[in-house]
Design a protein around this motif. Structure first.
Motif, PDB file in Angstrom:
ATOM      1  N   TRP B 126       0.830  -1.204   0.000  1.00  0.00           N
ATOM      2  CA  TRP B 126       0.000   0.000   0.000  1.00  0.00           C
ATOM      3  C   TRP B 126       0.870   1.263   0.000  1.00  0.00           C
ATOM      4  CZ3 TRP B 126      -0.502   3.876   3.716  1.00  0.00           C
ATOM      5  CH2 TRP B 126      -1.451   4.848   3.367  1.00  0.00           C
ATOM      6  N   LEU B 127       1.959   1.238   0.819  1.00  0.00           N
ATOM      7  CA  LEU B 127       2.838   2.416   0.879  1.00  0.00           C
ATOM      8  C   LEU B 127       3.432   2.733  -0.482  1.00  0.00           C
ATOM      9  CD1 LEU B 127       4.865   2.255   4.209  1.00  0.00           C
ATOM     10  CD2 LEU B 127       3.404   4.109   3.385  1.00  0.00           C
ATOM     11  N   VAL B 128       3.864   1.685  -1.190  1.00  0.00           N
ATOM     12  CA  VAL B 128       4.430   1.913  -2.523  1.00  0.00           C
ATOM     13  C   VAL B 128       3.374   2.535  -3.435  1.00  0.00           C
ATOM     14  CG1 VAL B 128       5.322   0.798  -4.596  1.00  0.00           C
ATOM     15  CG2 VAL B 128       6.174   0.119  -2.356  1.00  0.00           C
ATOM     16  N   LEU B 129       2.141   2.018  -3.347  1.00  0.00           N
ATOM     17  CA  LEU B 129       1.078   2.540  -4.208  1.00  0.00           C
ATOM     18  C   LEU B 129       0.717   3.976  -3.836  1.00  0.00           C
ATOM     19  CD1 LEU B 129      -1.224  -0.597  -4.326  1.00  0.00           C
ATOM     20  CD2 LEU B 129       0.245   0.270  -6.137  1.00  0.00           C
ATOM     21  N   TRP B 130       0.858   4.295  -2.574  1.00  0.00           N
ATOM     22  CA  TRP B 130       0.488   5.626  -2.086  1.00  0.00           C
ATOM     23  C   TRP B 130       1.553   6.663  -2.407  1.00  0.00           C
ATOM     24  CZ3 TRP B 130      -3.703   7.976  -0.201  1.00  0.00           C
ATOM     25  CH2 TRP B 130      -3.565   9.131   0.565  1.00  0.00           C
ATOM     26  N   ARG B 131       2.820   6.279  -2.249  1.00  0.00           N
ATOM     27  CA  ARG B 131       3.893   7.250  -2.223  1.00  0.00           C
ATOM     28  C   ARG B 131       4.903   7.199  -3.360  1.00  0.00           C
ATOM     29  NH1 ARG B 131       3.979  11.709   0.718  1.00  0.00           N
ATOM     30  NH2 ARG B 131       4.092  12.049  -1.481  1.00  0.00           N
ATOM     31  N   MET B 132       5.282   5.962  -3.736  1.00  0.00           N
ATOM     32  CA  MET B 132       6.513   5.825  -4.518  1.00  0.00           C
ATOM     33  C   MET B 132       6.293   6.125  -5.992  1.00  0.00           C
ATOM     34  SD  MET B 132       8.820   4.632  -2.408  1.00  0.00           S
ATOM     35  CE  MET B 132       9.136   3.492  -1.093  1.00  0.00           C
ATOM     36  N   ARG B 133       7.380   6.371  -6.671  1.00  0.00           N
ATOM     37  CA  ARG B 133       7.316   6.483  -8.122  1.00  0.00           C
ATOM     38  C   ARG B 133       7.118   5.084  -8.670  1.00  0.00           C
ATOM     39  NH1 ARG B 133      11.850   8.871 -10.966  1.00  0.00           N
ATOM     40  NH2 ARG B 133      10.441   8.402 -12.681  1.00  0.00           N
ATOM     41  N   PHE B 134       5.942   4.862  -9.204  1.00  0.00           N
ATOM     42  CA  PHE B 134       5.567   3.502  -9.528  1.00  0.00           C
ATOM     43  C   PHE B 134       6.472   2.876 -10.582  1.00  0.00           C
ATOM     44  CE2 PHE B 134       3.298   0.337 -11.861  1.00  0.00           C
ATOM     45  CZ  PHE B 134       3.078  -0.544 -10.837  1.00  0.00           C
ATOM     46  N   GLN B 135       6.784   3.671 -11.617  1.00  0.00           N
ATOM     47  CA  GLN B 135       7.568   3.130 -12.721  1.00  0.00           C
ATOM     48  C   GLN B 135       8.919   2.600 -12.253  1.00  0.00           C
ATOM     49  OE1 GLN B 135       8.107   5.936 -15.864  1.00  0.00           O
ATOM     50  NE2 GLN B 135       7.122   4.588 -17.337  1.00  0.00           N
ATOM     51  N   LEU B 136       9.506   3.350 -11.307  1.00  0.00           N
ATOM     52  CA  LEU B 136      10.798   2.947 -10.760  1.00  0.00           C
ATOM     53  C   LEU B 136      10.671   1.593 -10.068  1.00  0.00           C
ATOM     54  CD1 LEU B 136      13.731   3.835 -10.021  1.00  0.00           C
ATOM     55  CD2 LEU B 136      12.765   4.611  -7.858  1.00  0.00           C
ATOM     56  N   MET B 137       9.621   1.480  -9.225  1.00  0.00           N
ATOM     57  CA  MET B 137       9.432   0.238  -8.480  1.00  0.00           C
ATOM     58  C   MET B 137       9.208  -0.933  -9.429  1.00  0.00           C
ATOM     59  SD  MET B 137       9.770   1.525  -5.654  1.00  0.00           S
ATOM     60  CE  MET B 137       9.559   0.088  -4.624  1.00  0.00           C
ATOM     61  N   GLU B 138       8.423  -0.652 -10.468  1.00  0.00           N
ATOM     62  CA  GLU B 138       8.098  -1.689 -11.436  1.00  0.00           C
ATOM     63  C   GLU B 138       9.380  -2.255 -12.053  1.00  0.00           C
ATOM     64  OE1 GLU B 138       6.127  -0.059 -14.759  1.00  0.00           O
ATOM     65  OE2 GLU B 138       4.913  -1.841 -15.131  1.00  0.00           O
ATOM     66  N   ARG B 139      10.309  -1.340 -12.376  1.00  0.00           N
ATOM     67  CA  ARG B 139      11.561  -1.773 -13.011  1.00  0.00           C
ATOM     68  C   ARG B 139      12.473  -2.482 -12.032  1.00  0.00           C
ATOM     69  NH1 ARG B 139      11.899   3.890 -16.262  1.00  0.00           N
ATOM     70  NH2 ARG B 139      10.449   3.244 -17.884  1.00  0.00           N
ATOM     71  N   VAL B 140      12.535  -1.985 -10.792  1.00  0.00           N
ATOM     72  CA  VAL B 140      13.366  -2.636  -9.791  1.00  0.00           C
ATOM     73  C   VAL B 140      12.893  -4.073  -9.588  1.00  0.00           C
ATOM     74  CG1 VAL B 140      13.937  -2.686  -7.335  1.00  0.00           C
ATOM     75  CG2 VAL B 140      14.023  -0.526  -8.589  1.00  0.00           C
ATOM     76  N   PHE B 141      11.561  -4.239  -9.473  1.00  0.00           N
ATOM     77  CA  PHE B 141      11.045  -5.585  -9.251  1.00  0.00           C
ATOM     78  C   PHE B 141      11.194  -6.455 -10.500  1.00  0.00           C
ATOM     79  CE2 PHE B 141       8.704  -3.457  -5.761  1.00  0.00           C
ATOM     80  CZ  PHE B 141       9.287  -4.176  -4.743  1.00  0.00           C
ATOM     81  N   GLY B 142      11.075  -5.832 -11.679  1.00  0.00           N
ATOM     82  CA  GLY B 142      11.290  -6.582 -12.908  1.00  0.00           C
ATOM     83  C   GLY B 142      12.718  -7.112 -12.974  1.00  0.00           C
ATOM     84  N   LEU B 143      13.670  -6.236 -12.625  1.00  0.00           N
ATOM     85  CA  LEU B 143      15.088  -6.621 -12.651  1.00  0.00           C
ATOM     86  C   LEU B 143      15.359  -7.729 -11.646  1.00  0.00           C
ATOM     87  CD1 LEU B 143      17.905  -5.966 -13.761  1.00  0.00           C
ATOM     88  CD2 LEU B 143      18.190  -4.359 -11.876  1.00  0.00           C
ATOM     89  N   ALA B 144      14.864  -7.547 -10.396  1.00  0.00           N
ATOM     90  CA  ALA B 144      15.084  -8.561  -9.365  1.00  0.00           C
ATOM     91  C   ALA B 144      14.407  -9.869  -9.754  1.00  0.00           C
ATOM     92  CB  ALA B 144      14.568  -8.064  -8.023  1.00  0.00           C
ATOM     93  N   GLY B 145      13.272  -9.759 -10.455  1.00  0.00           N
ATOM     94  CA  GLY B 145      12.553 -10.962 -10.876  1.00  0.00           C
ATOM     95  C   GLY B 145      13.348 -11.796 -11.854  1.00  0.00           C
ATOM     96  N   LEU B 146      14.258 -11.126 -12.597  1.00  0.00           N
ATOM     97  CA  LEU B 146      15.108 -11.869 -13.541  1.00  0.00           C
ATOM     98  C   LEU B 146      15.993 -12.888 -12.821  1.00  0.00           C
ATOM     99  CD1 LEU B 146      16.338  -9.265 -16.173  1.00  0.00           C
ATOM    100  CD2 LEU B 146      14.632 -11.046 -16.445  1.00  0.00           C
ATOM    101  N   ALA B 147      16.128 -12.709 -11.478  1.00  0.00           N
ATOM    102  CA  ALA B 147      16.904 -13.678 -10.704  1.00  0.00           C
ATOM    103  C   ALA B 147      16.332 -15.088 -10.843  1.00  0.00           C
ATOM    104  CB  ALA B 147      16.963 -13.266  -9.228  1.00  0.00           C
ATOM    105  N   LEU B 148      15.089 -15.185 -11.326  1.00  0.00           N
ATOM    106  CA  LEU B 148      14.497 -16.502 -11.583  1.00  0.00           C
ATOM    107  C   LEU B 148      15.327 -17.305 -12.575  1.00  0.00           C
ATOM    108  CD1 LEU B 148      10.640 -16.073 -11.959  1.00  0.00           C
ATOM    109  CD2 LEU B 148      11.844 -17.304 -10.180  1.00  0.00           C
ATOM    110  N   VAL B 149      16.207 -16.593 -13.308  1.00  0.00           N
ATOM    111  CA  VAL B 149      17.046 -17.275 -14.289  1.00  0.00           C
ATOM    112  C   VAL B 149      17.924 -18.321 -13.597  1.00  0.00           C
ATOM    113  CG1 VAL B 149      19.125 -15.828 -14.342  1.00  0.00           C
ATOM    114  CG2 VAL B 149      18.215 -16.775 -16.466  1.00  0.00           C
ATOM    115  N   VAL B 150      18.047 -18.203 -12.264  1.00  0.00           N
ATOM    116  CA  VAL B 150      18.813 -19.195 -11.501  1.00  0.00           C
ATOM    117  C   VAL B 150      18.248 -20.606 -11.728  1.00  0.00           C
ATOM    118  CG1 VAL B 150      17.473 -19.057  -9.340  1.00  0.00           C
ATOM    119  CG2 VAL B 150      19.889 -19.626  -9.258  1.00  0.00           C
ATOM    120  N   PHE B 151      16.934 -20.682 -12.043  1.00  0.00           N
ATOM    121  CA  PHE B 151      16.346 -22.002 -12.308  1.00  0.00           C
ATOM    122  C   PHE B 151      16.880 -22.577 -13.617  1.00  0.00           C
ATOM    123  CE2 PHE B 151      13.558 -20.610  -9.022  1.00  0.00           C
ATOM    124  CZ  PHE B 151      13.151 -21.765  -8.405  1.00  0.00           C
ATOM    125  N   ALA B 152      17.013 -21.707 -14.632  1.00  0.00           N
ATOM    126  CA  ALA B 152      17.563 -22.171 -15.904  1.00  0.00           C
ATOM    127  C   ALA B 152      19.018 -22.594 -15.723  1.00  0.00           C
ATOM    128  CB  ALA B 152      17.432 -21.078 -16.951  1.00  0.00           C
TER     129      ALA B 152
END
Lengths: 126, 408
Positions: B126-152
């Protein structure tokens, strides 16, 4: 301007002169001109008008929910004279500012009693 | 260089928007029980979401209207209201499942019981939705999500029999588990790939950023690259589960089991990377589902919405956002198991899929909205075939769920 009310006007987004979203065209009102020809007089927007058009129990529930936020019932819809419309495309564009039309009572209630009480309500997140 | 950076950022957002708790659970279960036999479902899902996201994006760029505006204009006030109620419930249940995923990922990393993490996760979202620059958060989480490549990577590290994996892809079998269970998992996996919130979110983002034709080309590129990368990550989840979990006869009922193959390959470091990836994809998806629930309501009623205006100017939108996150937290605090919740969420999503996708296909063919930018013949054929698949999944979902007792 020749438009089909049900296909091109009803349920369209109302947008004010600054690009703010005012509401939907929830219903329309016709009047008889001096020459006896009916013309489109007013656009109606708000849960009261929407509830009537939705109809049935669902429509009544919608109105009752919205009326919890207002003191003077029944809830009057926002009335926008058709003369204020500049353009109709994928939205209905108005030549006035949203403030001049009056704020929705539900919006006002939630702003005053909930959102404005949370720190940071006045700043856009971006 | 700048263009490359922008493209990369767009792709990151798309990857983040694709993989979520539904994929983690459905892909893990598919691999552990049926090996690679659901690969075609995942591919079909990726093609479907790419095709429909392209349509929704094009509509947003040309008309400036997002998906739920169109649903109301095309279906009328009453039917669209029923659609809104159904879509809202599905999206909030998805939000709850994502929050559960965040809590489970935090438990995986810290060992602290997940229920304690649930309110923390809800507040953080909720805090992120209320306050943060959403686009930035979206990209940070997208980048961190790439860590899933550890499965490959784990797949290469482990003694994988690639020929056997390949045979599993081209010769799907029910592996002694019954075709009922096979199709149940197929519907769940398909629903996780084409979740309605992805198109709500994508088209609303396009409206909010005021896409023009030039932006549309970039957005289309991001999706057409980002969603397949997400699909590849989901496929590597299926593959590791096939190699490690299936021979051991493990059925996936927790995120630990999904992470088990990388723990086997890389030990504690593997666990840390997997937990980070799980956290990133579920948190990112929680943000998107929360926003999507509020977008749908605001676009049906015509309220001011979005992150460009301050919360006080969009009080109804922000109230729905707040209430949705609260509902998600409350649903989890009933102590319903998040993985079970995810399974139910996927089946309900499958039933609701046509409510979102049919109006998009109709409007994408409407010249009064799009002029000469309506669908071409090839895209229409593809869209119609996909819609038939969506309808079949929607009709089959509940009978399969009951007939197989949720895939047992």
């Amino acid at each position: 301007m020749r438009i089909q009310v049900s296909r091109e006007l009803l349920d369209r987004q109302l947008v004010d002169v600054d690009g703010r979203l005012v509401g939907k065209v929830d219903d329309v009102e016709f009047a008889l001109g001096a020459d006896g020809v009916p013309y489109l007089r007013t656009l109606l927007s708000g849960p009261g008008a929407l509830g009537l058009r939705v109809g049935g129990r669902l429509g009544r529930m919608l109105v009752l929910t919205a009326e919890r936020f207002v003191t003077d019932r029944p809830m009057a819809p926002l009335r926008i004279p058709y003369a204020l419309v500049t353009r109709v495309d994928s939205a209905v564009w108005l030549r006035v500012r949203a403030e001049d039309l009056g704020t929705s009572p539900v919006e006002e209630w939630l702003r005053r009693n909930l959102i404005d009480r949370i720190p940071g309500a006045g700043r856009a997140g971006g | 260089m700048r263009k490359l950076l922008a493209a990369t950022l767009g792709i990151l957002s798309a990857v983040g928007g694709f993989v979520d708790i539904g994929d983690l659970v459905a892909a893990g279960q598919a691999g552990a029980r049926f090996g690679m036999a659901h690969t075609w479902v995942l591919l079909l899902g990726v093609v479907a979401i790419c095709a429909y996201a392209e349509m929704a994006g094009r509509i947003a760029a040309v008309t400036g209207r997002a998906v739920f505006d169109l649903i109301r204009e095309r279906l009328g006030a009453r039917v669209a209201l029923l659609n809104l109620i159904a879509s809202y419930l599905v999206t909030v249940i998805t939000l709850a499942a994502e929050l559960g995923g965040v809590a489970l990922a935090l438990r995986l990393a810290t060992g602290v019981p997940y229920l304690l993490w649930v309110p923390v996760a809800g507040l953080a979202v909720w805090l992120v939705l209320w306050r943060m620059r959403f686009q930035l958060m979206e990209r940070v989480f997208g980048l961190a999500g790439l860590a899933l490549v550890v499965f490959a990577v784990a797949l290469w590290w482990l003694p994988t029999d690639w020929a056997a994996l390949g045979r599993g892809v081209v010769l799907p079998t029910e592996a002694g588990q019954g075709w009922g269970a096979y199709w149940f998992i197929a519907v769940a996996l398909f629903a996780s790939t084409v979740s309605p919130y992805e198109v709500f979110f994508f088209s609303s983002g396009g409206v909010e950023e005021r896409w023009s034709k030039a932006d549309l080309a970039d957005a289309r590129f991001s999706v057409l690259v980002g969603f397949p990368i997400g699909g590849f990550l989901a496929l590597s989840l299926i593959a590791t589960a096939t190699v490690v979990l299936r021979p051991a006869g493990v059925t996936v009922s927790s995120l630990e089991q999904v992470a088990h193959p990388v723990v086997l390959a890389f030990g504690a470091a593997g666990l840390a990377v997997a937990a980070l990836a799980f956290f990133a994809v579920t948190f990112g998806a929680a943000l998107e589902t929360g926003l999507s629930a509020a977008y749908a309501a605001a676009q049906y009623f015509g309220w001011q919405w979005g992150k460009r205006v301050s919360p006080r100017e969009a009080a109804r939108f922000h109230t729905v956002l707040l209430v949705s996150v609260l509902l998600g937290v409350l649903l989890l605090l009933t102590t319903i198991d998040p993985v079970t919740l995810t399974e139910y969420m996927l089946i309900i999503s499958a039933v609701a899929l046509p409510l979102t996708y049919l109006p998009i296909l109709v409007v994408a063919n409407d010249r009064t909205y799009l002029g000469d930018r309506v669908n071409g013949r090839a895209l229409n054929l593809l869209g119609a075939v996909i819609l038939l698949v969506i309808l079949a999944a929607a009709i089959a979902a509940v009978p399969l769920a009951i007939g197989t007792r949720m895939g047992e």
